[in-house]
Design a protein around this motif. Sequence first.
Motif, short mmCIF file in Angstrom:
data_model
loop_
_atom_site.label_atom_id
_atom_site.label_comp_id
_atom_site.label_asym_id
_atom_site.label_seq_id
_atom_site.Cartn_x
_atom_site.Cartn_y
_atom_site.Cartn_z
N UNK A 138 -54.92 -6.92 -42.33
CA UNK A 138 -55.46 -8.06 -43.07
C UNK A 138 -56.90 -7.78 -43.49
N UNK A 139 -57.69 -7.25 -42.56
CA UNK A 139 -59.10 -6.98 -42.87
C UNK A 139 -59.22 -5.95 -43.98
N UNK A 140 -58.44 -4.85 -43.86
CA UNK A 140 -58.52 -3.79 -44.86
C UNK A 140 -58.06 -4.28 -46.23
N UNK A 141 -57.05 -5.14 -46.24
CA UNK A 141 -56.56 -5.68 -47.51
C UNK A 141 -57.63 -6.54 -48.18
N UNK A 142 -58.25 -7.44 -47.42
CA UNK A 142 -59.31 -8.27 -47.98
C UNK A 142 -60.48 -7.42 -48.46
N UNK A 143 -60.83 -6.40 -47.68
CA UNK A 143 -61.96 -5.55 -48.04
C UNK A 143 -61.68 -4.79 -49.33
N UNK A 144 -60.52 -4.12 -49.41
CA UNK A 144 -60.20 -3.31 -50.58
C UNK A 144 -59.98 -4.17 -51.82
#
Length: 357
Positions: free
Chosen positions: A72-78
């Motif tokens: 979830x974090x990586x998706x929001x970041x990217x």
Amino acid sequence: MPPILSDFRRFLWYVAIWLLAGALFSRLLVSAGLCQWSYALTFALPVSLIFGFVATSSYYICRTLPLSRRSVFLTFLMFGSSAMVSGILLLGICEIWNMAIISVTGQEVVLVISNQLAAIIFATGFALYLLALLAYDVLISFDNLRAAERREAASRLFARDAELQLLRTQIDPHFLFNSLNSISALTSIDPAGARNMAISLADFFRKTLALSEHTTITVREELDLCGHFLAVEKIRYGQKLQVNIQVDHTDLALIPPMSLQPLFENAIKHGVRQLPKGGLISASICGQDGWLHIRVENPVSDKVISDSGIGLGLTNLRERFNTIYGDRARVHWSRTENLFFVEISLPIELKRQADTI
């Protein structure tokens, strides 16, 4: 290359969609009283097309970061950072193109990109890029699903080919050896019989080898193959082996190759051969209510208790039909004191442009 750009028709639709987006943008500029229609179209259409090609970069982001490897974090970041960069890039494209029009035409400033308009342009670029990311995610998921289906279909086809290859190797090796011995014995006492037996044996194996090119053959072709097999066996067993085959109008129905030959082979190997006087193998093939019904019966010796060989061969045949037809196929066998019979029911598929052996 993004799939939208790899197909010319998709490319035209893609360009048309972004031109429509540019026309809507022009409409908003005119409705807000920021410029006239001529300038709005000159400004908005090229900007929309340029940003449309910028948005294709979202395909590579989705491919680089597959769904299975995302958090979830990586998706929001990217997604968030790339959409923010795209919003800034759209704003920059608008500023540069606006100044380029003014410098080329020599007009005074016709469109002023105020802070409020800049915020709207940034938010629009941000939202459109997010939509592009989501759209490519869905498109890649569908492509992966289709690829998985193709791989599964290829695996099923490979399994069927391997199964047919295995079925060929399961043809009783003693059948070949005994046939050759019979031919050798007949050459001195019955040259014509030896010649006929050799021809039938060659025809049988020639047709069996040709089966790798076919997924289905007609009942008539399968019976023709069985005819060569039975011709050899009749020369070997003489009057001990009697065969009666009855077929109705369904002789053009399609069945997997080598569906009937193993039934006759088992009937001879586990039935007729075990009886001093031999016996009659009866087969009936008929169609009814969209189903092809096959029944083969043969006499068996009451002294033969074990039928594991029969059970194994028919179990393999049942599994083969289940692989091809699923739960639409039925294979049932039973034995009485002096009789063994097999009943098979398959959905009828009529010949249209069927291959021939």
